[in-house]
Scaffold this motif. Structure first.
Motif, PDB file in Angstrom:
ATOM      1  N   ALA A 153      15.325 -21.054   4.900  1.00 42.60           N
ATOM      2  CA  ALA A 153      14.736 -19.728   4.754  1.00 42.60           C
ATOM      3  C   ALA A 153      13.233 -19.836   4.954  1.00 42.60           C
ATOM      4  N   ARG A 154      12.655 -18.815   5.635  1.00 42.61           N
ATOM      5  CA  ARG A 154      11.231 -18.802   5.938  1.00 42.61           C
ATOM      6  C   ARG A 154      10.629 -17.431   5.637  1.00 42.61           C
ATOM      7  N   LYS A 155       9.339 -17.432   5.395  1.00 40.33           N
ATOM      8  CA  LYS A 155       8.575 -16.183   5.292  1.00 40.33           C
ATOM      9  C   LYS A 155       7.615 -16.132   6.465  1.00 40.33           C
TER      10      LYS A 155
ATOM     11  N   VAL B  80      13.391 -14.596   6.611  1.00 49.22           N
ATOM     12  CA  VAL B  80      14.568 -14.807   7.452  1.00 49.22           C
ATOM     13  C   VAL B  80      15.317 -16.069   7.048  1.00 49.22           C
ATOM     14  N   TYR B  81      16.641 -16.006   7.246  1.00 47.64           N
ATOM     15  CA  TYR B  81      17.482 -17.189   7.175  1.00 47.64           C
ATOM     16  C   TYR B  81      17.600 -17.743   8.593  1.00 47.64           C
ATOM     17  N   VAL B  82      17.485 -19.063   8.753  1.00 49.53           N
ATOM     18  CA  VAL B  82      17.376 -19.665  10.079  1.00 49.53           C
ATOM     19  C   VAL B  82      18.373 -20.808  10.243  1.00 49.53           C
ATOM     20  N   ARG B  83      19.062 -20.814  11.384  1.00 49.10           N
ATOM     21  CA  ARG B  83      19.891 -21.952  11.787  1.00 49.10           C
ATOM     22  C   ARG B  83      19.415 -22.407  13.159  1.00 49.10           C
ATOM     23  N   GLY B  84      19.074 -23.681  13.320  1.00 50.13           N
ATOM     24  CA  GLY B  84      18.622 -24.216  14.588  1.00 50.13           C
ATOM     25  C   GLY B  84      19.739 -24.915  15.333  1.00 50.13           C
ATOM     26  N   TYR B  85      19.632 -24.929  16.657  1.00 53.81           N
ATOM     27  CA  TYR B  85      20.604 -25.654  17.477  1.00 53.81           C
ATOM     28  C   TYR B  85      19.953 -26.018  18.805  1.00 53.81           C
ATOM     29  N   GLY B  86      20.540 -26.967  19.515  1.00 53.87           N
ATOM     30  CA  GLY B  86      19.993 -27.439  20.775  1.00 53.87           C
ATOM     31  C   GLY B  86      20.708 -26.853  21.973  1.00 53.87           C
ATOM     32  N   GLY B  87      20.423 -27.407  23.137  1.00 55.41           N
ATOM     33  CA  GLY B  87      21.069 -26.950  24.361  1.00 55.41           C
ATOM     34  C   GLY B  87      20.480 -25.659  24.886  1.00 55.41           C
TER      35      GLY B  87
ATOM     36  N   ASP C  45      26.901 -15.359  -1.088  1.00 53.94           N
ATOM     37  CA  ASP C  45      26.617 -13.956  -1.443  1.00 53.94           C
ATOM     38  C   ASP C  45      25.173 -13.566  -1.153  1.00 53.94           C
ATOM     39  N   ALA C  46      24.607 -14.147  -0.101  1.00 51.36           N
ATOM     40  CA  ALA C  46      23.236 -13.799   0.291  1.00 51.36           C
ATOM     41  C   ALA C  46      23.196 -12.375   0.842  1.00 51.36           C
ATOM     42  N   GLU C  47      22.110 -11.673   0.581  1.00 49.79           N
ATOM     43  CA  GLU C  47      21.923 -10.317   1.088  1.00 49.79           C
ATOM     44  C   GLU C  47      21.045 -10.372   2.335  1.00 49.79           C
ATOM     45  N   TYR C  48      21.585  -9.888   3.463  1.00 51.49           N
ATOM     46  CA  TYR C  48      20.838  -9.934   4.719  1.00 51.49           C
ATOM     47  C   TYR C  48      21.284  -8.793   5.620  1.00 51.49           C
TER      48      TYR C  48
ATOM     49  N   PHE D 289      18.518 -14.343  10.652  1.00 53.38           N
ATOM     50  CA  PHE D 289      18.985 -13.126   9.990  1.00 53.38           C
ATOM     51  C   PHE D 289      17.926 -12.706   8.980  1.00 53.38           C
ATOM     52  N   VAL D 290      17.588 -11.437   8.977  1.00 53.82           N
ATOM     53  CA  VAL D 290      16.549 -10.919   8.079  1.00 53.82           C
ATOM     54  C   VAL D 290      17.110 -10.782   6.675  1.00 53.82           C
ATOM     55  N   ALA D 291      16.444 -11.413   5.708  1.00 54.79           N
ATOM     56  CA  ALA D 291      16.875 -11.356   4.312  1.00 54.79           C
ATOM     57  C   ALA D 291      16.509 -10.005   3.700  1.00 54.79           C
TER      58      ALA D 291
END
Length: 219
Positions: A46-48, A142-149, A171-174, A199-201
Motif C-alpha cells: 500500500a502507498r500514499k 492505493v493498493y499495488v501489485r507489481g509484475y514483469g513482462g 475485507d479491504a475497502e477499495y 486499486f484506490v483504497a
C-alpha cells in the motif's frame, strides 16, 4: 488468428511471471512518481501518493491495446511541443491507464496519463489538442501489485483479479469500478520490464500479516 493471439498472450503472461523485479521499476526516466510506502503484504503493498498533476487523454475502445496506441500518440505530441509554450517536456514514469471494469465484449473508456515533471507541476502549459487536458489528482492511497513482462489486457486482467482476491480476503475497502495499470518502461525495453496494478483504497490501507514500512520517496 485467434489461436495465435491466445498463444502470444500466454507467452506474455509467462514472461510477466519470469521477469518481475520491482527494484528496476524506475530506471528509464530522471523523474518518477513519488510516494510514501504504507505497508507491505506477501503479494501486494500500500502507498500514499501526494496531490500531483498529470496530462491526460481518453479513448473509447473494446481493448486497452487499441486505446493505448491512440492515447499515447496524442500525449507524446503534447510533451514534444503541442502545448501553449511550444516546448519539449521531459518524459516521466510511470505511464498510467485508468482501466474500466467491464465485460470484454463491451466498449470502455480508457484514460491515459503522463506525469508532469516537477518544474511543470505548478503551471503546466496548456494542451493545444482539445482531447488533452491537465488532470490534478488529490492525495490518493492505493493498493499495488507489481509484475514483469509486457502489459496488455490479459496480463493486466490476471494481476488485477489476483490483487482483488487478496484484498477481498482481508475485507479491504477499495474502489471496484476501475483500477489503474502503470507501466514503467519504454516500448524498446525487451527485458526486466516492470508494471503495476493499482486499486484506490477507500480507507486507511492495511496489509494483512505485515509490518508498517518506513516512509521514503520513490525515485
Amino acid at each position: 488468428m485467434l489461436y495465435l493471439c491466445g498463444l502470444v498472450g500466454f507467452l506474455l503472461v509467462l514472461s510477466a511471471e519470469a521477469n518481475g523485479n520491482s527494484t528496476i521499476a524506475c530506471s528509464e526516466t530522471s523523474e518518477c512518481l513519488g510516494f510514501d510506502p504504507i505497508c507491505q503484504a506477501e503479494n501486494y503493498e500500500a502507498r500514499k501518493i501526494g496531490s500531483v498533476k498529470w496530462v491526460t487523454t481518453e479513448e473509447t475502445s473494446y481493448f486497452m491495446e487499441m486505446a493505448a496506441m491512440r492515447a499515447f500518440r496524442r500525449l507524446y505530441k503534447y510533451i514534444t511541443g503541442a502545448n501553449s509554450n511550444g516546448e519539449n517536456i521531459e518524459m516521466t514514469s510511470p505511464v498510467v491507464v485508468k482501466m474500466p471494469i467491464k465485460q470484454f465484449w463491451k466498449m470502455g473508456v480508457y484514460q491515459m496519463s503522463f506525469l508532469l515533471p516537477a518544474d511543470h507541476q505548478a503551471n503546466p502549459p496548456k494542451p493545444t489538442d482539445a482531447k488533452v487536458y491537465i488532470n490534478t489528482w488529490p492525495e490518493t492511497k492505493v493498493y499495488v501489485r507489481g509484475y514483469g513482462g509486457w502489459m496488455n489486457s490479459l496480463s493486466d486482467k490476471l494481476n488485477a483479479e489476483s490483487l482483488m482476491a487478496d484484498l477481498d480476503a482481508t475485507d479491504a475497502e477499495y474502489e471496484k469500478g476501475f483500477h489503474y495499470a502503470a507501466g514503467y518502461n519504454s516500448p524498446m525495453t525487451m527485458f526486466n520490464r516492470h508494471n503495476e496494478v493499482w486499486f484506490v483504497a477507500k480507507d486507511d490501507p492495511e496489509c494483512s500479516s505485515s509490518e508498517e514500512m518506513e516512509s521514503l520517496p520513490f525515485a
